[in-house]
Design a protein around this motif. Sequence first.
Motif, PDB file in Angstrom:
ATOM      1  N   GLU A   1      10.236  -6.837   4.596  1.00 53.52           N
ATOM      2  CA  GLU A   1      10.938  -6.487   3.249  1.00 53.52           C
ATOM      3  C   GLU A   1      11.464  -7.820   2.924  1.00 53.52           C
ATOM      4  N   ASP A   2      10.898  -8.180   1.660  1.00 54.86           N
ATOM      5  CA  ASP A   2      11.308  -9.490   1.011  1.00 54.86           C
ATOM      6  C   ASP A   2      12.726  -9.305   0.458  1.00 54.86           C
ATOM      7  N   ASP A   3      13.113 -10.547  -0.177  1.00 57.56           N
ATOM      8  CA  ASP A   3      14.548 -10.540  -0.781  1.00 57.56           C
ATOM      9  C   ASP A   3      14.600 -10.040  -2.150  1.00 57.56           C
ATOM     10  N   ASN A   4      13.244  -9.734  -2.834  1.00 57.05           N
ATOM     11  CA  ASN A   4      13.327  -8.832  -3.934  1.00 57.05           C
ATOM     12  C   ASN A   4      13.337  -7.373  -3.610  1.00 57.05           C
ATOM     13  N   GLY A   5      13.193  -7.071  -2.504  1.00 61.60           N
ATOM     14  CA  GLY A   5      13.221  -5.460  -2.229  1.00 61.60           C
ATOM     15  C   GLY A   5      11.867  -4.883  -2.092  1.00 61.60           C
ATOM     16  N   ASN A   6      10.796  -5.804  -1.941  1.00 63.84           N
ATOM     17  CA  ASN A   6       9.266  -5.367  -1.988  1.00 63.84           C
ATOM     18  C   ASN A   6       9.050  -5.329  -0.705  1.00 63.84           C
ATOM     19  N   PHE A   7       8.438  -4.158  -0.285  1.00 61.05           N
ATOM     20  CA  PHE A   7       8.184  -3.884   1.229  1.00 61.05           C
ATOM     21  C   PHE A   7       6.630  -4.503   1.349  1.00 61.05           C
ATOM     22  N   TRP A   8       6.362  -5.116   2.373  1.00 60.19           N
ATOM     23  CA  TRP A   8       5.050  -5.374   2.715  1.00 60.19           C
ATOM     24  C   TRP A   8       4.548  -5.268   4.246  1.00 60.19           C
ATOM     25  N   LEU A   9       3.293  -4.593   4.088  1.00 59.87           N
ATOM     26  CA  LEU A   9       2.794  -3.783   5.621  1.00 59.87           C
ATOM     27  C   LEU A   9       1.539  -4.349   5.746  1.00 59.87           C
ATOM     28  N   ALA A  10       1.588  -4.836   6.947  1.00 61.71           N
ATOM     29  CA  ALA A  10       0.061  -5.493   7.587  1.00 61.71           C
ATOM     30  C   ALA A  10      -0.594  -4.224   8.317  1.00 61.71           C
ATOM     31  N   THR A  11      -1.748  -3.898   7.802  1.00 64.65           N
ATOM     32  CA  THR A  11      -2.612  -2.864   8.182  1.00 64.65           C
ATOM     33  C   THR A  11      -3.984  -3.320   8.559  1.00 64.65           C
ATOM     34  N   THR A  12      -4.761  -2.728   9.291  1.00 64.23           N
ATOM     35  CA  THR A  12      -5.969  -3.105   9.437  1.00 64.23           C
ATOM     36  C   THR A  12      -6.835  -2.764   8.358  1.00 64.23           C
ATOM     37  N   HIS A  13      -6.448  -2.464   7.116  1.00 61.34           N
ATOM     38  CA  HIS A  13      -7.423  -2.170   6.108  1.00 61.34           C
ATOM     39  C   HIS A  13      -6.661  -2.726   4.779  1.00 61.34           C
ATOM     40  N   GLY A  14      -6.011  -3.766   5.029  1.00 59.82           N
ATOM     41  CA  GLY A  14      -5.359  -4.502   3.813  1.00 59.82           C
ATOM     42  C   GLY A  14      -3.958  -4.548   3.917  1.00 59.82           C
ATOM     43  N   LEU A  15      -3.358  -5.497   2.944  1.00 55.25           N
ATOM     44  CA  LEU A  15      -1.905  -5.843   3.012  1.00 55.25           C
ATOM     45  C   LEU A  15      -1.484  -4.890   1.712  1.00 55.25           C
ATOM     46  N   VAL A  16      -0.352  -4.126   2.132  1.00 55.11           N
ATOM     47  CA  VAL A  16       0.221  -3.238   1.447  1.00 55.11           C
ATOM     48  C   VAL A  16       1.636  -3.690   0.717  1.00 55.11           C
ATOM     49  N   LYS A  17       1.853  -3.764  -0.478  1.00 57.09           N
ATOM     50  CA  LYS A  17       2.951  -3.972  -1.013  1.00 57.09           C
ATOM     51  C   LYS A  17       3.433  -2.786  -1.732  1.00 57.09           C
TER      52      LYS A  17
ATOM     53  N   ASP B   1      -8.191  -7.257   7.401  1.00 59.22           N
ATOM     54  CA  ASP B   1      -7.413  -6.822   8.714  1.00 59.22           C
ATOM     55  C   ASP B   1      -6.382  -7.613   8.979  1.00 59.22           C
ATOM     56  N   ILE B   2      -5.079  -7.305   8.450  1.00 61.05           N
ATOM     57  CA  ILE B   2      -3.821  -8.046   8.606  1.00 61.05           C
ATOM     58  C   ILE B   2      -3.185  -7.874   9.684  1.00 61.05           C
ATOM     59  N   ARG B   3      -2.779  -8.953  10.329  1.00 64.41           N
ATOM     60  CA  ARG B   3      -2.382  -8.806  11.929  1.00 64.41           C
ATOM     61  C   ARG B   3      -0.756  -9.270  11.729  1.00 64.41           C
ATOM     62  N   CYS B   4      -0.293 -10.074  10.857  1.00 63.08           N
ATOM     63  CA  CYS B   4       1.119 -10.250  11.061  1.00 63.08           C
ATOM     64  C   CYS B   4       1.743 -10.809   9.627  1.00 63.08           C
ATOM     65  N   ILE B   5       2.912 -10.617   9.339  1.00 59.59           N
ATOM     66  CA  ILE B   5       3.559 -11.145   8.134  1.00 59.59           C
ATOM     67  C   ILE B   5       4.849 -11.909   8.417  1.00 59.59           C
ATOM     68  N   TYR B   6       5.005 -12.996   7.683  1.00 59.22           N
ATOM     69  CA  TYR B   6       6.366 -13.925   7.755  1.00 59.22           C
ATOM     70  C   TYR B   6       6.871 -14.415   6.654  1.00 59.22           C
ATOM     71  N   GLN B   7       8.246 -14.420   6.273  1.00 59.42           N
ATOM     72  CA  GLN B   7       8.767 -14.872   5.105  1.00 59.42           C
ATOM     73  C   GLN B   7       9.551 -16.426   5.381  1.00 59.42           C
TER      74      GLN B   7
END
Length: 966
Positions: A255-271, A291-297
Amino acid sequence: MKKAGIIVGFLILSAALPVTAQQLIFKTYTEEDGLVSNPVRRIFQDSRGFIWIGTWQGLSKYDGHKFTNYTTVNGLSDNMINDMYESPEGKLYVAENSGTTDILQQDAIVKKAAFSNVIINQFYITQNNRVIAATDTSGLHEIKNGSLIKPLQKFPNSTYGDLTDMNDSLLIGGAEGSLSILNSQFEVLSEIKQPREIIIFKIYKDFKNRIWVGTSNGLKLISSVLSNQPLSFKLLPAPFNIPILKNSHTNDMLEDDNGNFWLATTHGLVKIDMEGGWQVFSEKDGLPSADIRCIYQDTEKNIWIGTSLGLAKLVTKNDIRIYTTENGLLSNHIRFLVSLNKDIFLLGTSVGPQLYNTRNNHFTTVYSQNLVYGAPVENSRPLLFYGNNNRFGKYDSLNQTIAPYFSPNTSNGEVYCSVMDAKGIIFSGSQKGLIIRSGGKSYYENKFPHRIRFLLIDKKGYLWAGTWNDGLFRIHYTSSNDKIIITAKDFSDLLPDKNIRCLFEDSKANIWVGTRHLGVVQLVNNNTEQHAVQRFDLRQGLMSNWARVIAEDAKGSIWIGSNLGIDKLIPAGNSFRVFNFSRVNNYFDEINAIVTEKDNSLWLATSKGLVNIIDGEMEKIPAGPVYITSVKLGDTSFNYNKYYLDVKVELKYYQNQAEFEFSSPAFINEKQILYSYRLLGGADTTWSKPANLQNVSYASLQPGNYRFEVRTTGWNGEWGAAANFVFNIRKPYWQTWWFYSLVGVMIILFFYAFYRYRIKQLLNLQKVRNRIASDLHDDIGATLTNINMLSEISRKNLEHPQEAEKFLHRITEEVTATSQALNDIIWSVNSRNDSLEETLTRMRRYAAELFDNSNTICHLSLDEAATGKKLNMEQRRDLYLIYKESMNNILKHASANNVWIDVQWRSGKLHLKIKDDGKGFDPSVVTNRNGLKNIRSRTEKWKGSTTIETSLGNGVLVEIIIPLAG
């Protein structure tokens, strides 16, 4: 009841619909850019700001300039990286899938396999700063004081994938899909059992304290966050309740500072945004893989995405949203943009006009009846449009159409621009000149026959006309009998370029002129007819000299759209500071129109779509830290990774080379960071010209103390603190003080020795003179006195011839002796006689003369090794006198038949043997004669030795050994 169910189902379905897709600008990094391997598993930012990327094939450190890679080839225990953690001391713990953990410090592996036989899947820092490690088949471990400790626990051999805080307890995801709540003593308080095949990848607590679980069976939400209540899952809320989050592996979330939620899935990056809309990004949107494995801010709020085929970065400081034909645009090429109200824009594409609603991101086509592509009439109320078929239309907001309004009764080529004043008079700029419509009639104004590109009516009521290539004019006009009378004043002399492409009046009534070739000119309003001029072009920092559109935001900043992108001119005193917005944000496009709003929002009509920018005011960001990442010196044994600031680096005079690499871990746009450096102690100590250059080399440095400094400028235009490296190049020994002192002492000693030598020579010369004088006085003088006396006696005995003859005979002997003595003196001082051969020749001649009238036979032998040897004058004289004394003693006292003289050279010494077969003498008898004493004294003078062997009737052997000075 059935109807209510249908309504609820419809609402859920509506919530599950994605928002209108918008493009994001992703920057990608792969093996081609230097990444050690494309499949990314973990991303981490250390305390200095550098990004570390753990992959299946090694570890990479990204400093904004290059990737530094670590594998088993250069020290890692294993290539597959599970997770990373940094201690307060700056040590980076790298957990590998082989069960080892390596420690890096200052970018060097300082401890290999610090922990072993424990496969750490995840590091987690709890609320009370405990470092917990979730492991594979080894339960939970804790890092304390650099050691890995395994606390007591109920299930010590469990496998755990991730964990998070839950009040004063821990929520842990284990193998086979289990979720457990453990207290501080690691005792199980509650547990959820799932099917064995389910794998838990991520446990995440958001800003609302909701706990999400990413599994191989989709996204889950914990029903309660209270550690004293049973664990369970609940239905995913909208908009999370979407198919991709139910069916795909959910590997990571953020969850970024703007309140957006990002999810890493095997079928894309979900915002999922704050308004509830969602969007999926994949390869078609610029990601290396879906194929998204990890997310970092990171600390700059950039979002890093690790995929199976590379790394991606999204800059969120300025939210740039791009809408294209995939979102409903008729065409990506948008020629104009008009704000109708707070939420509705009218935009003109190359195909036709459309409406865009910012509330629902919906595009609606506007029907343009009999109006071939056109543009709005500036300041027109109601909103009018002109077309390139010279027809004018009026916008009908009720029916969302542009209906025909009027056609001018004159034709002067294509209309380029049009503007309406407060009285309803319409001025149009055409290919052949100015067209005026007043009182329902249109006519061509033949007093202004210029090709007009842009028209503007300012706050004072003047009409400004920018022409295609004839310059800028200000037109004063009046109305008389439905006829417009104009007077034009040429302002072209204030401009560097007569090719005008746009005009704008800012809030302070200054006129801005955009040219085709030489940038932008501001005509400053000073309430007089004289205008001050300020120019902005490539030299002042603009990206392009071709200005296509100019706008002003609510804070007084000027936005300039060009064929390359947009620049922002920020007020700075009486002028502006140029900020390359597009270059910094890596956004480039051809800008056709700009509309600014009060909430830092800008809307752009471009050749690639409709663009919305939320300006994050990056121009206020100060410079980040800069680090010297590599130092290579002439001393190849120097290792910068093991360098400490308190250690003095000294180089020898021939190790006079230095190479530096440096970088600032700022990742909004690494290619636009400007560095400046200098080397204090060298010939040039000025700061270098700012450039995106991360290395510099110096060669042939002179001895001295050096301090290398490098700094970077922030987006605010100010320089940050400089990083430095200090080293010293020692002088060569021949330039040191002690060498100069030694040379000085040696010179002094040399002159002193020369002085002593000179004194000695003068003393020797004086000594020779004294000796010659003494010899002349003692020998020659005494002999002459004796001759004088004998002559007087002979004269008195002239009457007695026999007596007189006897005295005359003695006079003859005295004269002969005097001649001999004088000859000896001359011989001894002649330098041509310094060789041993000359001395021996004289010795032979003397012996021949001495024994010529006797029965004694003289035998003389000379060692060949003695040939060529030199004797100084004193040695030659003393040697000859020793020889002469010995020979005279033999003649007077020995009555010898034979004399043997042997001269040899041995080890730098002269050996002289004189032997006779005479009657000898008793050496024990004391006599008053000085012959033998003189021989010994002359020999001892030269530190030699004298040996005399004799006895009565057995002759005499005299052996003289003298070290020769030459």
